[in-house]
Design an enzyme around this catalytic site. Sequence first.
Site, PDB file in Angstrom:
ATOM      1  N   GLY B  21       0.833  -1.206   0.000  1.00 31.74           N
ATOM      2  CA  GLY B  21       0.000   0.000   0.000  1.00 31.74           C
ATOM      3  C   GLY B  21       0.862   1.247   0.000  1.00 31.74           C
ATOM      4  O   GLY B  21       1.819   1.354  -0.754  1.00 31.74           O
ATOM      5  N   ARG B  54      -1.104   8.567  -3.448  1.00 34.43           N
ATOM      6  CA  ARG B  54       0.185   8.285  -2.826  1.00 34.43           C
ATOM      7  C   ARG B  54       0.774   6.944  -3.239  1.00 34.43           C
ATOM      8  O   ARG B  54       1.967   6.750  -3.169  1.00 34.43           O
ATOM      9  CB  ARG B  54       0.054   8.359  -1.301  1.00 34.43           C
ATOM     10  CG  ARG B  54      -0.911   7.334  -0.732  1.00 34.43           C
ATOM     11  CD  ARG B  54      -1.322   7.690   0.675  1.00 34.43           C
ATOM     12  NE  ARG B  54      -2.164   6.653   1.220  1.00 34.43           N
ATOM     13  CZ  ARG B  54      -3.420   6.431   0.871  1.00 34.43           C
ATOM     14  NH1 ARG B  54      -4.017   7.196  -0.038  1.00 34.43           N
ATOM     15  NH2 ARG B  54      -4.113   5.450   1.408  1.00 34.43           N
ATOM     16  N   LYS B  67      -2.897  -5.339  -5.619  1.00 37.96           N
ATOM     17  CA  LYS B  67      -1.814  -4.392  -5.356  1.00 37.96           C
ATOM     18  C   LYS B  67      -0.451  -5.042  -5.550  1.00 37.96           C
ATOM     19  O   LYS B  67       0.448  -4.450  -6.160  1.00 37.96           O
ATOM     20  CB  LYS B  67      -1.923  -3.844  -3.934  1.00 37.96           C
ATOM     21  CG  LYS B  67      -3.044  -2.850  -3.748  1.00 37.96           C
ATOM     22  CD  LYS B  67      -2.979  -2.185  -2.374  1.00 37.96           C
ATOM     23  CE  LYS B  67      -4.055  -1.112  -2.268  1.00 37.96           C
ATOM     24  NZ  LYS B  67      -4.037  -0.439  -0.956  1.00 37.96           N
ATOM     25  N   ALA B 116      -2.571  -8.028  11.821  1.00 33.35           N
ATOM     26  CA  ALA B 116      -1.568  -8.589  10.915  1.00 33.35           C
ATOM     27  C   ALA B 116      -0.160  -8.309  11.433  1.00 33.35           C
ATOM     28  O   ALA B 116       0.729  -9.151  11.325  1.00 33.35           O
ATOM     29  CB  ALA B 116      -1.742  -8.003   9.515  1.00 33.35           C
ATOM     30  N   CYS B 168     -24.308   2.890  26.695  1.00 33.55           N
ATOM     31  CA  CYS B 168     -25.301   3.896  27.084  1.00 33.55           C
ATOM     32  C   CYS B 168     -24.982   5.264  26.501  1.00 33.55           C
ATOM     33  O   CYS B 168     -25.871   6.050  26.210  1.00 33.55           O
ATOM     34  CB  CYS B 168     -25.450   3.947  28.600  1.00 33.55           C
ATOM     35  SG  CYS B 168     -23.880   4.201  29.424  1.00 33.55           S
TER      36      CYS B 168
END
Lengths: 320, 642
Positions: B21, B54, B67, B116, B168
């Site tokens: 990535g 990126r 990828k 991982a 709650c």
Amino acid sequence: MDGEELTEQETALYDRQIRVWGAGAQRRLSKAHILVCGITGTIAEFCKNIVLAGVGSLTLVDDRAVTEEALSANFLIPSDENVCAGKTLTELCRDSLKDFNPMVRVSVEKGDLSSFGAEFYSKFDVVVVSCCSFTTKKLINEKCRKLSKRVAFYTVDCRDSCGEIFVDLQHHKYSKQKREEAIECELHYLSFEESISVPWKALPRKFSKLYFAMRVIERFEEAEQRKPGELSIADLPAVVKLKKELCEAQSLNESHIPNVLLERLVTDTREFPPVCPIIGGILGQEVIKAISGKGDPLKNFFFFNAMDGKGIIEDVSGKT
Amino acid sequence: MASLKHLPAVKGAKVLMVGAGGIGCELLKTLALSGFQDIHIIDMDTIEVSNLNRQFLFRQSHVGQSKAKVAREAVLKFRPHISITPYHANVKDSDFNVDFFKQFNVVLNGLDNLDARRHVNRLCLAADVPLIESGTTGFLGQVTVHVKGRTECYECQPKPAPKTYPVCTITSTPSKFVHCIVWAKELLFAKLFGDKNQANDLNVRSSDGASSSKQAEDVFEHRKDEDIEQYGRRIYDHVFGYNIEVALSNEETWKNRNRPKPIYSSEFMPNDLSQQNGSMEKNGAANDISSVSAMASLGMKNPQDVWSLKENSRVFLEALKLFFLKREKEIGNLTFDKDDQLAVEFVTAAANIRAASFGIPLHSLFEAKGIAGNIVHAVATTNAIIAGLIVIEAIKVLQNDTKNYRMTYCLEHPTRKMLLMPVEPFEPNRSCYVCSETPLSLEINTHRAKLRDFVEKIVKATLGMSLPLIMHGSALLYEVGDDLDEEMVANYAANLDKVLSELPTPVTSGTMLTIEDLQQELSCQINIKHREEFDEEKEPDGMVLSGWTQAPSVVKDDNESIANAGSTSNEPPVEAEKNDEIEIPPEKKRRLSEVSEAVDPDLSSVDGDTRNPDKLQVLDDDDELMIFDNWDSVPNKKKRMQ
């Protein structure tokens, strides 16, 4: 300018980075024009970063042919000879960069840097200079400073596993977040010539050794009429001799410029590949900060040395 | 570290990269340029548009592809003669076992989730392969080196549990926008479009519990003959109007709180149904689900705009209608996905209406999407810097240059003039259950807690084991695996429902259990201590695990955050999803005054109460002191590696 909205395409593509620097900064980036002189591995990294970030345009200047050295740390040049045939170094880089982000205009300008006039430089908001002589750096910096508009000026050099960035933003106004509120700040920068003219004695005591070593190398190349990086181990004795003279003239203890450091810088003048993304990454961030006017910019030197792993900011302001 | 001197070590090295990535793309490129010739890369993900800013090895035309495979192709274009082996797979797959890891000289992580990371850490320890770990968020990042027996392992310091909120707070007393997002996503969205069989706390419990919840069930049913607009408004009025009225009737709740305002759709929408809300024609082809958008049909364009309450109400009704008209087949199976435009629109609108009711400021779709999707800030530059630093450490590891190993932090604001700050690695934590043999200790009510509670809360959630085996002496109490026969499976299933002290081999105070994960080759021992009572607020799991960290207060704190699910439900209400991109830099509060020359940070402990897991904080006034996102408290003294 803040009135204009980002397109849907921009919002989708830049989603993650807008979350870092905001939509206003993204709009300013998309209107910024950047000039890069001298292609190196570090510059390839820098170009990748700002093209991905979505600047308005990027112009590349470097008339050199594709050499083995140019290939060594540059991922923008494909190895396929059919693709490369008949193209210059800058043209190949341009083609790869265009591919990274179709929204950025990437172009090549041919010619000698020192011959470009004020009109040429005034087209840009940011000028980045690499692998140029000391004289050329000063000259371009002065040309930028004389323009009526403000142009951010940077030099970047990487030798062996060391890197240096110089920054001149002239008078820079910006905002930064302090706790919950944004505060306005202003910084004043020295030119390249003013900075390197600051007497060494006037610099802080623990100043980066790399700063002095780079100045020695710079002087040596200038005196010997060498191109940047055109050095070898055979030059070491002469470089050490020059160091002694400079230290004496500047009343600096010679131990501030270790010979082993000089030896590294003259022996391996090529970029050490893992250092390129580090220097190119810091430079990319700085240019983005300067354009967006957000966050403290670097003032006015940055040094990285892979030997100790430190990335240090040094302020050469002439004030002690 | 001259450029060429490292080449022999690099050329002969076989390296494994986990993750292709943000960091992975940069890392693969830098490894190739640095002369690495045998690189294996594992990534289970496919390419998405929001990666392209990126993850520069990918293009628009690659969206949807693997990828790992696309990254390989892209790098071979400029370094055609090196070997890159891609695996489009989950690193937790059993193919990637200890033997697989053993073939590598070093493992480089560019992962986006804790699970991982822990898994790879364990396999590296078992295979005795050095691990270089990394992470970035925005301008911050870090690289650490983990060498078995020499430096601390990735898990020597306990990691934070995913952020959870008390039930709650979500169902009755939200005070922040994120509470409204959680409510909209985990409760309302799940109720309307998700699995109907899931337990759901959407409805306010009133005193006569059973009957009212029966009624409430019917409210969410879309009756066959009911007009869809009518249905939408009925849901709206029920959750934002009626439910708030019911909550208001419980005076006790509002003694020290601002009372919420019930909101009904008639305030914004004329009751005349002939007035169409949006125009559906603007929604492309009916079979293109990804283009279905309430914003599009209402002519709203800018995701950065903060909508008015009326606009939110229109988006709410339009999105709900579009789900029923255009995506009816998916209803019953939907879970919130940050890349699902219509889901994001619905959740944004619902969260904003609830926020308005409780007097909480409204947010734009862009902001709401970030919160709902746990989107981590990411830029190319930090990933590039971190990748360069990983390669520098990898070369040191390959040269066995142990004295020069460094953890490096990439900072946003300079500290002692440094933007890149190297720190010597720490010694292994001798009480780490992952890399040492020190037993853990567990306080638990052995007469009440079932084996299932122990397996879910301790073995899986806390210890992070995926294929556990539990032994009491030589007796097997529980195991998971494909090769078990039916009788054993039935046996283990029966054990799960037994309380500890009634197991075939009873677990009582003083029992030492051995827990193993065969895939991770991790084994640890837990000393059981019976305890009768637990504090429902502070120890809602009814268990306290200790021994892993050194300071007892830290252990308590750690357990609390894991079990922060609140006391009104058996189900943890919210579990933060996996980060899209990276982990937050694991930093501790460190006094950095000594760093400048000798790289010798003096550590100081963290006051547990000042921790803020949501924000990276920097104390501006004192540049010697930094607080990163503390994912854990730091033991008072950690030894640096010598």
